[in-house]
Structure formats: C-alpha cells, structure tokens
Write an enzyme that holds these catalytic residues in place. Structure first.
Site, PDB file in Angstrom:
ATOM      1  N   LYS A 188       0.783  -1.201   0.080  1.00  0.00           N
ATOM      2  CA  LYS A 188       0.039   0.138   0.100  1.00  0.00           C
ATOM      3  C   LYS A 188       0.747   1.073   0.069  1.00  0.00           C
ATOM      4  O   LYS A 188       1.813   1.136   0.486  1.00  0.00           O
ATOM      5  CB  LYS A 188      -0.893   0.111   1.252  1.00  0.00           C
ATOM      6  CG  LYS A 188      -1.952   1.070   1.235  1.00  0.00           C
ATOM      7  CD  LYS A 188      -2.968   1.063   2.404  1.00  0.00           C
ATOM      8  CE  LYS A 188      -3.757   2.100   2.913  1.00  0.00           C
ATOM      9  NZ  LYS A 188      -4.819   1.794   3.783  1.00  0.00           N
ATOM     10  N   SER A 235      -9.670   2.073   2.774  1.00  0.00           N
ATOM     11  CA  SER A 235      -8.831   2.757   1.994  1.00  0.00           C
ATOM     12  C   SER A 235      -7.816   1.835   1.160  1.00  0.00           C
ATOM     13  O   SER A 235      -7.220   2.340   0.272  1.00  0.00           O
ATOM     14  CB  SER A 235      -8.041   3.756   2.860  1.00  0.00           C
ATOM     15  OG  SER A 235      -7.354   3.056   3.834  1.00  0.00           O
ATOM     16  N   SER A 245     -10.103  -0.435   6.901  1.00  0.00           N
ATOM     17  CA  SER A 245      -9.494  -0.340   5.539  1.00  0.00           C
ATOM     18  C   SER A 245      -8.841  -1.547   4.923  1.00  0.00           C
ATOM     19  O   SER A 245      -8.546  -1.540   3.924  1.00  0.00           O
ATOM     20  CB  SER A 245      -8.428   0.852   5.710  1.00  0.00           C
ATOM     21  OG  SER A 245      -9.164   2.023   5.390  1.00  0.00           O
TER      22      SER A 245
HETATM   23  N1  GLN Z   1     -13.503   4.297   6.201  1.00  0.00           N
HETATM   24  C1  GLN Z   1     -12.933   4.806   7.556  1.00  0.00           C
HETATM   25  C2  GLN Z   1     -12.290   5.983   7.581  1.00  0.00           C
HETATM   26  O1  GLN Z   1     -12.614   6.668   6.363  1.00  0.00           O
HETATM   27  C3  GLN Z   1     -11.495   3.827   7.825  1.00  0.00           C
HETATM   28  C4  GLN Z   1     -10.497   3.977   7.107  1.00  0.00           C
HETATM   29  C5  GLN Z   1      -9.159   3.216   7.363  1.00  0.00           C
HETATM   30  O2  GLN Z   1      -9.299   2.090   8.046  1.00  0.00           O
HETATM   31  N2  GLN Z   1      -7.866   3.710   7.188  1.00  0.00           N
HETATM   32  O3  GLN Z   1     -11.728   6.753   8.147  1.00  0.00           O
END
Ligand code: GLN
Length: 492
Positions: free
Chosen positions: A79, A154, A178
């Site tokens: 990532k 994400s 995410s």
């Molecule tokens: N969708 C969640 C957020 O926007 C989780 C994102 C994540 O786990 N990085 O914060």
C-alpha cells in the site's frame, strides 16, 4: 508456465524451492500482467520493475545458495502508505506527490529481509481516509469484479491488485476497516491484527491509536504466510508489543471448530441499511460453521449506535494532529510565490489536501480546541472505553464474534455518497479499532449482481492464529476464496 498467478503462496514457495520456476520468471510474469491489465484496474500508483527484477535475481541467488527463507522470491505489492526507501510514497495525496522516503517502514524492511520482491506501490484513499479509494489524488481504482464499481477503501489498490491477479498478496492498513472492507468488496481474505502486533514505524500516520497493518490475500493460509513475516515487536514503535509471535502457518489447523462459540450480536443484524443479500450470505456462512461443529450464541453489543460518532471524532482528532506536519515548509507540496509564512501554510495545505482530508482536519481541530475538548474528545475517549468493555464482556461467553464486514457490497464509482452515508457504511469495522481487537474478513459468496460478500470474525486480543485457523478450515470446506474476478478470468 502461464498460470503462475493462479498459485497460492504455499505453491509458489514450493515451486521456487524445487526450482520449477525462478523468482525472475515469476516476477516477470506479474510485471507483464500489470503492464497488460492494470490500465483497466488502476491498482498501482508506482510499478518498480527494475528494483523488482534486481530483488528477484538476488532471491534466485539465495535460493540456489540454500539460504532462502520460506518466502524468498515471491512478489508482493505495498500500500502506498508504507515508506519505501528510494521509491515514491504518496499516501494518495498531492501533498506527498514528490515524497521519497529516506528509509523503509519496518514492515517493508521485514518483507525485504524475508526475500519478498516488491512489485510496486498500490493506490489508496488520501491518507487512508475513505471507504472507496476514490479520494486518491491519482484517481479511482476499479473493482476487478465489476470495473465500474469501487474496490472499497482505503486499501482499495491492495485489494484490487490481488483480486485481479496482479500480486499474489499485498500489505494494507486498517484504522477503521481499511483492510477488511476492501477485502470484503473484492472477495479476499484480510486480517487486521491486534493493535501493537505489527510495527507502525514508517507507515504514514492517520490516527495513531487506531492504525494497524496487516495482510490481504486470497486465503487465510496466504495471509498467515505474510503475518509470519510482518508481526512482532519493533523498538522503533513504542506501541508495538513485546509478545512472542505465533507461527501462523503452523497453527492453521490448530483451532478446533467443535464447540467453538461464535457470538452473533443481535444489534448487528438489525442495522438499517444492511443489504438483504449480505445478511443472507453471512447467515449461510455461519450455518456452514455450525455444521462444522461451531455453536452460534446470540449476544448483545449494546454500544453499537456509538461506534460511528465515536470513531468519527477520535480519528479526525488524531488526524488533525498528525497532518499538521504537512505545512509546505519541510517537505511535500509547496504553493507558488507565497506572500508570507501564513500564506505559505494556508495555500500549500489548501492545494495539497483533498476535500475529505480537509473536512477531517476541520472536525478534528474543532474537537480538540479549547472549550470543546472536554465536550467532544474526552467524552469520545470515555465512550471508547465503554465500547471496549462491551467486547470484553462478550468474550466471557463466546470465543469469536461474527458480523458482516460491510452493510453492502461494492457500489458504483462516482456514487457520490454524502460523508454521513459513507461513514455509516463503516458501522461493522470501526469498533474493532476503537477496542484494539483483531478481526478478519473472509469471502462467503455473492449478491444478486455477482459482487462478493464478506464475513467478519472478531477475536479477543492476540487471537490472530485462531481467526486465521477458523477461516482456513472454512476455506477447506468451501470454494468462495478460489473464485476469480471477471478480469482475472478473461486474462487467465
Ligand atoms: N473508512 C474509514 C475512514 O475513512 C476507515 C479508513 C481506514 O481504516 N483507514 O476513516
């Protein structure tokens, strides 16, 4: 061999150690697939063919010399939130579009030391804030199951790359879902470890008390191999825990399903917005686990309504603090011709951050400001403790807790959900991070549009082996994890 991308990590390791194919052949095979297909999926932000082939040659030499590890020569994707020495690390943000880290994240250092070959860096929501990967400044990634749909986020690039057979496995990070949600949207297995199990050193920080890295792959077995490499204490991360690391691969069959108590939270299956197909597939998977010996126990998790508001206060608060370092002075994007220092700060940050990141900085700064701190931030921390206690109470009576990973399957790119709608979609994943618990997503079937559905199993602290083992046994009795996305099939 043309079907190298169909092999599991265990099969790849066997093939390499028995010299059925070389790491160079394997790496070239993946690079060719990326060159051929990724213009449709757009999972990679940066592909690093030269470095990958050099690493592959080094791996082949180690394999020949007999000093290889279990995974030497197998490729992976990182990532774009993990710092990689000499390779751009953007975190999906314009503010970092020219950032080249002078060091490797500990996770990257460990994958290198294990002889894994880095194919490149994969797309993500800007600073990991989002659930679709659309907020990346380089643009959206497609879901390999339906290219006009999001892969989730994400870690959407990680999920899409693996689901399209453009990497055998990938790293992701999970602050509020995410890893699990994109794994769910793309039909993969993804593990969010206990907070402190994997080092956060060199991972671009979003919300430091919630961030955790983990593996994303086709199966629990593949995830276990990567966990064996990345888990463990790191002196460079004071929140990483000094605790012996399990052999996740050796433990894959160790958890007995006979009598395993799986908690089914009543509140979770009555959530408004839970898709009927998702609910049905998750229930079917639980029935399967019951047939395999598990006992389903209805439980209460009374704090469910507090998950979204609590997380969306604490995460932005921490983010606003973490992101204050991007000021246009030290590194990252700097505006043209600033009139003075204030102008430099303001314009660099306004130009460098996208709208969702700016929204979170505003919310977080507000919640932390004098006069509001007690009413919002301190209150949220207290509720966070109650959420954790709710789980600990539940674990007195059950071994693991089952839930969907997301209330829906993947939606269309550009669906343009309001922030509130988007945040509500995280209802099933956020509490795990607030409590610091481990949880896994496993693919358990498809909805009426042939999009993957995921089951989430939440474990008590340090139960990664148990979660991987349960899913591994489920996967030995089902074939959902072997199904390939359309684009992978067409390019088989
Ligand atoms: N969708 C969640 C957020 O926007 C989780 C994102 C994540 O786990 N990085 O914060």
């Amino acid at each position: 061999m043309t079907d190298l991308h169909r092999l599991s990590i265990r099969e790849l390791a066997e093939g390499l150690s028995q010299a059925k194919f070389s790491s160079r052949e394997l790496t070239e095979h993946y690079l060719q697939r990326i060159a051929k297909i990724d213009s449709q999926v757009k999972s990679y932000v940066t592909v690093t063919p030269e470095q990958a082939l050099a690493e592959a040659d080094a791996a082949d030499a180690a394999l020949k010399a007999g000093n290889a590890t279990a995974l030497t020569g197998i490729p992976l994707a990182h990532k774009d939130i993990f710092c990689t020495k000499g390779i751009k690390t953007t975190a999906g943000s314009k503010i970092l579009d020219n950032f080249i880290s002078p060091y490797d994240a500990t996770v990257v250092e460990k994958t290198k030391a294990a002889g894994l070959v880095t194919l490149g860096k994969v797309n993500m929501d800007e600073f990991a804030m989002g659930s679709t990967s659309e907020s990346s400044y380089v643009g959206a990634t497609s879901n390999p199951w339906a290219l006009d749909h999001v892969p989730g986020g994400s870690s959407g690039g990680s999920a899409a790359a693996v689901a399209a057979d453009l990497a055998p496995f990938a790293t992701g990070t999970d602050t509020g879902g995410s890893i699990r949600q994109p794994a769910s949207f793309c039909g993969l297995t993804g593990l969010k470890p206990t907070y402190g199990r994997v080092s956060r050193f060199g991972i671009i920080a979003y919300a430091s008390s919630l961030d955790q890295a983990g593996p994303m792959a086709r199966s629990a077995e593949d995830c276990a191999y990567l966990m064996n490499v990345i888990a463990g204490h790191d002196a460079k991360d004071s929140t990483s825990v000094k605790k012996e690391v399990d052999d996740y691969v050796a433990n894959l069959s160790n958890t007995s399903l006979k009598g395993l108590r799986i908690g089914i939270p009543k509140q979770y299956f009555n959530v408004v917005g839970l898709d009927a197909d998702v609910k049905a597939r998750v229930k079917e998977s639980l029935k399967k686990l019951e047939e395999m010996g598990a006992t389903l126990v209805e439980i209460d998790l009374n704090m469910t309504e507090a998950y979204v508001p609590t997380y969306y206060l604490i995460a932005p608060a921490e983010a606003s603090s973490n992101l204050s370092r991007y000021d246009g002075v030290r590194y990252g994007h700097r505006c043209e011709n600033p009139a003075d220092l204030m102008d430099l700060y303001k314009r660099s940050r306004s130009e460098g951050f996208g709208p969702e990141v700016q929204r979170r900085i505003l919310i977080g700064t507000y919640a932390l400001s004098a006069g509001y701190y007690d009413a919002y931030y301190v209150k949220a921390q207290k509720v966070r403790r109650l959420i954790q206690q709710d789980f600990l109470k539940a674990f007195e009576n059950v071994d693991v807790i089952a839930a969907p990973s997301a209330p829906t399957t993947a939606y269309k790119i550009g669906a343009n959900l309001s922030p509130t709608e988007m945040y509500l979609g995280d209802i099933y994943t956020l509490a795990v991070n607030l409590a610091g618990l481990p949880a896994i997503n496993a693919p358990v079937g498809f909805d009426k549009d042939s999009l993957p559905v995921g089951l989430q199993l939440i474990g008590n602290y340090w139960s990664e082996s148990q979660l991987l083992s349960i899913v591994h046994q489920y996967q030995q009795n089902t074939d959902w994890h072997t199904k390939r996305a359309a684009i992978a099939e067409e390019n088989a």
